[in-house]
Design an enzyme around this catalytic site. Structure first.
Site, mmCIF file in Angstrom:
data_model
loop_
_atom_site.group_PDB
_atom_site.id
_atom_site.type_symbol
_atom_site.label_atom_id
_atom_site.label_comp_id
_atom_site.label_asym_id
_atom_site.label_seq_id
_atom_site.Cartn_x
_atom_site.Cartn_y
_atom_site.Cartn_z
ATOM 1 N N GLY A 1 -36.045 -16.336 13.076
ATOM 2 C CA GLY A 1 -36.912 -16.413 14.242
ATOM 3 C C GLY A 1 -38.020 -15.390 14.218
ATOM 4 N N GLY A 2 -37.688 -14.152 13.835
ATOM 5 C CA GLY A 2 -38.702 -13.106 13.782
ATOM 6 C C GLY A 2 -39.793 -13.403 12.776
ATOM 7 N N GLU B 1 -37.199 -7.024 15.949
ATOM 8 C CA GLU B 1 -35.967 -6.415 15.452
ATOM 9 C C GLU B 1 -35.077 -7.570 15.023
ATOM 10 O OE1 GLU B 1 -32.184 -5.934 15.573
ATOM 11 O OE2 GLU B 1 -32.449 -5.136 17.593
ATOM 12 N N CYS C 1 -26.449 -5.532 16.886
ATOM 13 C CA CYS C 1 -27.330 -5.379 15.728
ATOM 14 C C CYS C 1 -26.988 -4.149 14.908
ATOM 15 C CB CYS C 1 -28.785 -5.336 16.181
ATOM 16 S SG CYS C 1 -29.084 -4.268 17.592
#
Length: 522
Positions: free
Chosen positions: A245-246, A265, A302
């Site tokens: 997605g990033g 992130e 994360c």
């Protein structure tokens, strides 16, 4: 406060016209009312247009006005009471204590940024006074301050429905910088997102700000996010989520006629080094602490410790034996969404299918649609170095890979082979492990955003000194952080004023210094 299933655009509630979707209770698989329809392109345009209109006035609010706004948001979230927690439990499967703690973190980081705004150090006011008599050439009067970039698109994350979502760190730091925000709610918890969105909107009204300072859009498709990032009025992006997605948002932002920064992130395996002296001295306590870090929140952090690096031998065997027993006894836990659970199982299957990986233990399983079965596996340093991409890939959930090293030279070789990470941890005993730690730290400085000693990376303190970032693919920009007060710098840029009359200068740079800022003056 009723959930409307509407798009919150400025002060308006507008029904979407896109694809219908609902939240799903991950513990039961049942859909949760009400049903939303996703935002369309016209609603994206309306939200960004309002944000652009709001930017002119909002970026020049006084420090006190802006700080009060952030504190008002914090109180409005608290005023939602148990309704917010109960909805978040249904939409995420997270336990009440975790969500109540996350609400406190959300409120506290808003208040922290209110303090940052009042201090004014983020403006970084610098003044070089004119030197008209200087030889061989005079110097002009030069003054610099930082101003916000403009409206920011923020994406709510799945694993922190409060602290990294609608009123999370990205929103707090952007609003603190003076940037209006347009937020894409995470489709897994739209009700939770709307409740927080209503709280922010009430604070906008209470503080008599332009309605475009905040809008909340909801939708299940990637097209909504890409439409938002592609809008010419958006000047920066804040994102916490998957690497896929990033990277998609980074590509979309780079392809605009005027590219914009994306602060994403994305992924990290957070290696934990057990140096020989520490492993020998603290085998049991290290096994206990590691197991807690690995298994908490179904590993959906994360900063979860996805890699453990240690010297092969009896001490490591004892550590593995103790952790194995804890993983075998670990009950199945509910993950945030069925999709995250499927991705976790796929990641574990891929890892265990690797010819150089041996399975050590798996926790219990159940029949719920989004369960997490904890996983522990082992490989060798030689195998990892031969395939760092395959064995170093993040498995988002309660899974960790132990890497056996034949000597300490392989410790530094593994550090060199790592891709960018959010964290790296070194467990050491002062004296026996000092030389090895001293060799590792300069390497890890180039690989990670935060280096820990004798702790575990889960748990990110929100404070001035925290860095929650790191080289790609941990983040898209290693120069900044998404947690802590330095996060405000992502949404600022410097402007220099040369020989501008005092009456025309921004308040922060005027001779009288009416905001009483600490300024660099020469």
């Amino acid at each position: 406060m009723p959930i409307t299933a509407m798009q919150l655009i400025g002060k308006q509630n507008i029904p979407g016209s896109g694809k219908a979707f609902q939240a799903v209770n991950p513990a039961t698989g049942q859909s949760l009312p009400p049903a939303w329809k996703g935002a369309d392109a016209s609603q994206v345009n309306l939200a960004v247009t309002l944000a652009t209109q709001a930017f002119t006035s909002y970026r020049e609010t006084t420090l006190e006005h802006r700080a009060t706004f952030l504190e008002t948001i914090a109180q409005a979230i608290l005023d939602l009471g148990d309704e917010l927690i109960e909805r978040a439990i249904l939409e995420t499967g997270l336990p009440r204590p975790r969500l109540e703690g996350e609400r406190s973190r959300t409120v506290n980081q808003l208040r922290l940024f209110a303090r940052v705004v009042r201090d004014g150090d983020w403006i970084d006011a610098r003044i070089d006074h004119a030197l008209p008599e200087r030889k061989p050439a005079p110097r002009s009067d030069l003054r610099t301050r930082h101003i916000p970039l403009g409206p920011v698109a923020i994406f709510g994350s799945s694993n922190f429905p409060l602290a990294f979502s609608v009123a999370g760190g990205d929103t707090a730091s952007a609003l603190a910088a003076g940037a209006p925000v347009v937020i894409k709610a995470h489709p897994a918890h739209p009700g939770t997102s709307e409740l927080v969105g209503q709280a922010i909107r009430s604070a906008v009204q209470q503080c008599q700000l332009h309605e475009g300072v905040f809008s909340l859009l909801a939708g299940p498709d990637v097209e909504l996010g890409l439409s938002l990032v592609g809008h010419p009025g958006i000047q920066a992006v804040g994102f916490t989520g998957s690497r896929q997605g990033g990277i998609a948002l980074m590509h979309a932002a780079a392809q605009r006629p005027v590219p914009i920064p994306v602060y994403a992130e994305m992924s990290s395996t957070n290696p934990v080094y057990l140096l020989p002296g520490a492993l020998a001295a603290r085998t049991t306590s290290l096994a206990d602490q590691f197991s807690v870090s690995l298994l908490g929140s179904a590993g959906q952090l994360c900063t979860n410790p996805g890699l453990v690096i240690a010297l092969d031998g009896p001490d490591l065997d004892r550590f593995i034996s103790q952790v194995t027993s804890k993983v075998l006894a670990a009950p199945a836990t509910t993950m945030l969404t069925p999709g995250i659970a499927r991705a976790y199982r796929t990641g574990v299957e891929r890892l265990l299918a690797h010819p150089a990986v041996d399975s050590l233990a798996q926790g219990t399983s159940d029949e719920t649609p989004a369960h997490c079965q904890a996983n522990l596996a082992v490989t060798t340093a030689q195998a990892f170095l031969a395939d760092p991409e395959g064995l170093g890939a993040e498995v988002f959930g309660a899974s960790s890979l132990i890497v056996r090293c034949v000597d300490t030279a392989e410790f530094t070789a593994l550090a060199q082979a790592l891709e960018g990470q959010l964290t790296a941890t070194i467990h050491l005993e002062s004296g026996p492990d000092d030389a090895l730690a001293a060799a590792l730290i300069p390497i890890l400085e180039l690989k990670v955003g935060r280096i820990l000693a004798n702790g575990f990376p889960t748990g990110v303190e929100v404070c001035d000194a925290m860095v929650h970032g790191g080289p790609f693919p941990a983040t898209s920009d290693s120069r900044t952080t998404s947690v802590g007060t330095l996060a405000i710098r992502r949404f600022l840029r410097p402007v220099c004023y040369q020989d501008i009359p005092d009456a025309l200068l921004p308040v922060a740079l005027q001779a009288a210094n009416p905001w009483h800022l600490t300024r660099s003056e020469r």
